[in-house]
Design a protein around this motif. Structure first.
Motif, PDB file in Angstrom:
ATOM      1  N   THR A  90      -8.279  88.593  43.171  1.00  0.00           N
ATOM      2  CA  THR A  90      -7.068  89.003  42.288  1.00  0.00           C
ATOM      3  C   THR A  90      -6.226  89.660  43.252  1.00  0.00           C
ATOM      4  OG1 THR A  90      -8.354  91.134  41.698  1.00  0.00           O
ATOM      5  CG2 THR A  90      -8.128  89.323  40.108  1.00  0.00           C
ATOM      6  N   THR A  91      -6.602  90.446  44.228  1.00  0.00           N
ATOM      7  CA  THR A  91      -5.953  90.953  45.022  1.00  0.00           C
ATOM      8  C   THR A  91      -5.164  89.983  45.935  1.00  0.00           C
ATOM      9  OG1 THR A  91      -6.984  93.029  45.235  1.00  0.00           O
ATOM     10  CG2 THR A  91      -5.662  92.500  47.126  1.00  0.00           C
ATOM     11  N   ALA A  92      -5.917  88.978  46.503  1.00  0.00           N
ATOM     12  CA  ALA A  92      -5.091  87.782  47.226  1.00  0.00           C
ATOM     13  C   ALA A  92      -4.029  87.157  46.380  1.00  0.00           C
ATOM     14  CB  ALA A  92      -6.268  86.976  47.643  1.00  0.00           C
ATOM     15  N   PHE A  93      -4.422  86.935  45.006  1.00  0.00           N
ATOM     16  CA  PHE A  93      -3.398  86.313  44.138  1.00  0.00           C
ATOM     17  C   PHE A  93      -1.905  87.033  44.207  1.00  0.00           C
ATOM     18  CE2 PHE A  93      -1.776  85.657  39.733  1.00  0.00           C
ATOM     19  CZ  PHE A  93      -1.080  84.478  40.097  1.00  0.00           C
ATOM     20  N   GLY A  94      -2.388  88.361  43.830  1.00  0.00           N
ATOM     21  CA  GLY A  94      -1.283  89.379  43.877  1.00  0.00           C
ATOM     22  C   GLY A  94      -0.513  89.153  45.177  1.00  0.00           C
ATOM     23  N   VAL A 147       0.434  91.194  53.267  1.00  0.00           N
ATOM     24  CA  VAL A 147      -0.781  90.473  54.049  1.00  0.00           C
ATOM     25  C   VAL A 147      -1.563  91.209  54.551  1.00  0.00           C
ATOM     26  CG1 VAL A 147      -0.375  88.844  55.941  1.00  0.00           C
ATOM     27  CG2 VAL A 147       1.692  89.019  54.604  1.00  0.00           C
ATOM     28  N   ALA A 148      -1.190  92.423  55.323  1.00  0.00           N
ATOM     29  CA  ALA A 148      -2.365  93.349  55.977  1.00  0.00           C
ATOM     30  C   ALA A 148      -3.449  93.746  54.941  1.00  0.00           C
ATOM     31  CB  ALA A 148      -1.783  94.405  56.474  1.00  0.00           C
ATOM     32  N   LEU A 149      -3.146  93.857  53.690  1.00  0.00           N
ATOM     33  CA  LEU A 149      -3.912  94.323  52.391  1.00  0.00           C
ATOM     34  C   LEU A 149      -5.147  93.205  52.602  1.00  0.00           C
ATOM     35  CD1 LEU A 149      -4.742  96.189  50.293  1.00  0.00           C
ATOM     36  CD2 LEU A 149      -3.443  94.514  48.874  1.00  0.00           C
ATOM     37  N   THR A 156      -8.862  84.956  58.322  1.00  0.00           N
ATOM     38  CA  THR A 156      -7.854  83.710  58.711  1.00  0.00           C
ATOM     39  C   THR A 156      -7.463  82.764  57.536  1.00  0.00           C
ATOM     40  OG1 THR A 156      -8.581  83.988  60.870  1.00  0.00           O
ATOM     41  CG2 THR A 156      -7.240  82.167  60.368  1.00  0.00           C
ATOM     42  N   LEU A 157      -8.643  82.372  56.981  1.00  0.00           N
ATOM     43  CA  LEU A 157      -8.392  81.306  55.780  1.00  0.00           C
ATOM     44  C   LEU A 157      -7.380  81.835  54.680  1.00  0.00           C
ATOM     45  CD1 LEU A 157      -8.674  78.505  54.538  1.00  0.00           C
ATOM     46  CD2 LEU A 157     -10.891  79.471  53.633  1.00  0.00           C
ATOM     47  N   VAL A 158      -7.900  83.201  54.285  1.00  0.00           N
ATOM     48  CA  VAL A 158      -7.301  83.792  53.252  1.00  0.00           C
ATOM     49  C   VAL A 158      -5.791  84.298  53.380  1.00  0.00           C
ATOM     50  CG1 VAL A 158      -7.456  85.642  51.584  1.00  0.00           C
ATOM     51  CG2 VAL A 158      -9.503  84.324  52.364  1.00  0.00           C
ATOM     52  N   MET A 159      -5.661  84.704  54.688  1.00  0.00           N
ATOM     53  CA  MET A 159      -4.184  85.006  55.182  1.00  0.00           C
ATOM     54  C   MET A 159      -3.473  83.925  54.896  1.00  0.00           C
ATOM     55  SD  MET A 159      -4.485  88.129  57.896  1.00  0.00           S
ATOM     56  CE  MET A 159      -4.770  89.706  57.681  1.00  0.00           C
ATOM     57  N   SER A 160      -3.825  82.726  55.572  1.00  0.00           N
ATOM     58  CA  SER A 160      -3.194  81.527  55.538  1.00  0.00           C
ATOM     59  C   SER A 160      -2.615  81.066  54.099  1.00  0.00           C
ATOM     60  CB  SER A 160      -3.725  80.418  56.332  1.00  0.00           C
ATOM     61  OG  SER A 160      -4.845  79.891  55.737  1.00  0.00           O
ATOM     62  N   LEU A 161      -3.697  81.102  53.261  1.00  0.00           N
ATOM     63  CA  LEU A 161      -3.359  80.732  52.076  1.00  0.00           C
ATOM     64  C   LEU A 161      -2.384  82.000  51.121  1.00  0.00           C
ATOM     65  CD1 LEU A 161      -6.666  80.030  50.714  1.00  0.00           C
ATOM     66  CD2 LEU A 161      -4.978  78.454  51.105  1.00  0.00           C
ATOM     67  N   VAL A 162      -2.285  83.151  51.517  1.00  0.00           N
ATOM     68  CA  VAL A 162      -1.593  84.116  50.949  1.00  0.00           C
ATOM     69  C   VAL A 162      -0.142  83.884  51.348  1.00  0.00           C
ATOM     70  CG1 VAL A 162      -0.848  86.492  51.215  1.00  0.00           C
ATOM     71  CG2 VAL A 162      -2.969  85.981  50.660  1.00  0.00           C
ATOM     72  N   VAL A 163       0.208  83.619  52.661  1.00  0.00           N
ATOM     73  CA  VAL A 163       1.450  83.411  53.219  1.00  0.00           C
ATOM     74  C   VAL A 163       2.092  82.148  52.831  1.00  0.00           C
ATOM     75  CG1 VAL A 163       0.932  84.882  55.225  1.00  0.00           C
ATOM     76  CG2 VAL A 163       0.465  82.488  55.553  1.00  0.00           C
ATOM     77  N   SER A 164       1.174  81.248  52.322  1.00  0.00           N
ATOM     78  CA  SER A 164       1.647  79.968  51.656  1.00  0.00           C
ATOM     79  C   SER A 164       2.595  80.175  50.416  1.00  0.00           C
ATOM     80  CB  SER A 164       0.350  78.869  51.445  1.00  0.00           C
ATOM     81  OG  SER A 164      -0.277  79.515  50.127  1.00  0.00           O
ATOM     82  N   GLY A 165       2.285  81.359  49.796  1.00  0.00           N
ATOM     83  CA  GLY A 165       3.239  81.792  48.761  1.00  0.00           C
ATOM     84  C   GLY A 165       4.644  81.816  49.080  1.00  0.00           C
ATOM     85  N   ARG A 218       0.581  75.732  56.105  1.00  0.00           N
ATOM     86  CA  ARG A 218       0.071  77.121  56.084  1.00  0.00           C
ATOM     87  C   ARG A 218      -1.299  77.221  55.302  1.00  0.00           C
ATOM     88  NH1 ARG A 218       4.938  81.358  54.821  1.00  0.00           N
ATOM     89  NH2 ARG A 218       6.568  80.030  55.752  1.00  0.00           N
ATOM     90  N   CYS A 219      -1.521  76.090  54.384  1.00  0.00           N
ATOM     91  CA  CYS A 219      -2.784  76.178  53.760  1.00  0.00           C
ATOM     92  C   CYS A 219      -3.869  75.415  54.819  1.00  0.00           C
ATOM     93  CB  CYS A 219      -2.792  75.200  52.489  1.00  0.00           C
ATOM     94  SG  CYS A 219      -1.848  75.955  50.993  1.00  0.00           S
ATOM     95  N   THR A 220      -3.602  74.416  55.671  1.00  0.00           N
ATOM     96  CA  THR A 220      -4.431  73.902  56.641  1.00  0.00           C
ATOM     97  C   THR A 220      -4.470  74.421  57.739  1.00  0.00           C
ATOM     98  OG1 THR A 220      -2.781  72.610  57.190  1.00  0.00           O
ATOM     99  CG2 THR A 220      -4.117  71.689  55.295  1.00  0.00           C
TER     100      THR A 220
END
Length: 422
Positions: free
Chosen positions: A40-44, A167-169, A179-188, A307-309
């Motif tokens: 949920t934090t990643a979604f936020g 992003v740092a969170l 690395t994977l989750v950060m790339s998904l987050v910045v795809s926002g 960003r996702c890949t």
């Protein structure tokens, strides 16, 4: 003291070598690497990028609308470079100023994040961004300096307070998957840069108009920012182990970090040129206006895929190698903007540049995290990095001139980004 710094540098270099396939920096802090709170934090954080950086990189719609209609009493480059009555004083672009502030305010928001001020940064930053949009809806045609202060300064400060900490969170909740989750987050950000341009183009160029269109956009963004603030949660991090000046001194003694920062600074000088000018470029080359409205959508849709890949591909060839490959490709594509003349060239440019620029953006923060053994210093290091990387900004618009000479800014952007690869 010098021996301590040398040991720190050796640890960082060892960490980089060990992290080419995964991102697991050594730290006393042990993230859970999953769970409801983490996701949920990643979604936020995703929503924060969607509303912040994603909205800012949608400025190409505003650039086109301001140039042709709303601020038509100014020359096109006035939107980027207008001289005040005071000699030798100039104002950056309406689109470049929030970019400059977003990256440079990380020098403040990064250390504050390290010291536990995350929620304060999110609330204040979100409030300022929301206020800027509601206020922008009150601006009248021809009021250049009002638009500059609202959309440039106010929005830039708001986005700057939220960008780096959101992003740092992720580092507090994920380790092996970081690395994977950060790339998904910045795809926002590119996802937002797909939705916002479609919405804004239809609102501005339809019966709704500019004022009510910006007002509708403000309500949409404000709702998502509220959801983002309610979704994100922090975990207890160790107290920062050193003062900011000590962290800065460590940073200055790390050769790899210095080279990476210098390269990113050069890359930034041309990176945003297509994002701000592809739509205007296609219209000025006689391409159908209705299609040109979707040129930024095509680019940012490809950026989402990039960003996702990025995290998946980087796990096989290494974060650094993938970053170098993406910057080299972006450089070649920027120079090829000279040949843009029909729909096919716009599509190819949008897809290719969108993908590889998305890869670069997705891997920048993970690369900094790889070089940070002590995660309590991550915010401060991100602040230093983004401050230098944001100094040059997209100055290519000043080279475009009122005659729309696309050759000079395209070559400048391509050469400057190529310098990053070397």
């Amino acid at each position: 003291m010098s021996a301590t710094y040398e040991e720190s540098e050796d640890l960082e270099e060892l960490e980089i070598k060990q992290s080419s396939n995964s991102l697991t920096p050594s730290s006393e802090f042990d993230p859970p690497d999953g769970g409801i709170q983490a996701w949920t934090t990643a979604f936020g954080c995703f929503l924060m990028q969607f509303c912040g950086y994603g909205y800012m990189t949608s400025f190409g719609v505003y650039q086109d609308f301001y140039t042709r209609i709303y601020l038509s009493n100014y020359p096109p480059t006035a939107i980027s470079y207008v001289k005040l009555p005071i000699p030798r004083i100039s104002i950056r672009w309406i689109g470049a100023l929030p970019l400059f502030l977003t990256l440079n305010i990380a020098l403040i928001s990064g250390p504050l994040y390290d010291r536990g001020w995350f929620y304060h940064l999110m609330i204040v930053g979100s409030s300022l961004q929301s206020l800027s949009l509601f206020t922008l809806s009150l601006a009248k045609p021809g009021q250049f300096y009002s638009v500059l202060m609202i959309q440039g300064v106010l929005a830039g400060i708001g986005i700057g307070l939220t960008y780096a900490p959101s992003v740092a969170l992720i580092s507090q909740h994920f380790s092996k998957r970081r690395t994977l989750v950060m790339s998904l987050v910045v795809s926002g950000a590119p996802f937002g840069a797909v939705i916002h341009p479609i919405m804004l183009n239809h609102l501005f160029n339809g019966p709704v108009g500019f004022s009510r269109g910006v007002l509708a956009s403000a309500g949409f963004v404000s709702t998502l920012l509220l959801i983002a603030c309610l979704s994100m949660r922090t975990r207890v991090l160790p107290t920062p182990s050193a003062r900011y000046r000590v962290v800065a001194r460590k940073y200055s003694r790390n050769v790899l970090l210095i080279l990476m920062t210098a390269g990113a600074t050069l890359f930034q000088t041309g990176f945003f040129f297509p994002l701000f000018y592809l739509q205007l470029d296609s219209i000025k080359h006689g391409i159908d206006v209705n299609f040109s409205f979707y040129s930024l959508v095509i680019m940012n849709s490809a950026s989402i895929i990039g960003r996702c890949t990025a995290g998946i591909i980087a796990s096989h060839i290494g974060v650094l190698n993938m970053t170098i490959l993406s910057t080299a490709t972006c450089s070649a594509l920027l120079i090829s903007m000279i040949a843009l003349h029909d729909i096919a060239s716009v599509v190819v440019m949008g897809v290719m540049y969108g993908y590889f620029s998305g890869v670069y953006i997705a891997l920048v923060v993970p690369l900094i995290a790889v070089m940070t053994p002590d995660l309590s210093e991550l915010g401060a290091r991100m602040g230093i990095f983004f401050t230098f990387a944001g100094e040059c900004g997209p100055i290519s618009g000043a080279l475009l001139s009122s005659q729309y000479r696309w050759l000079i800014p395209s070559l400048f952007s391509g050469v400057s980004t190529w310098s990053n690869c070397s």
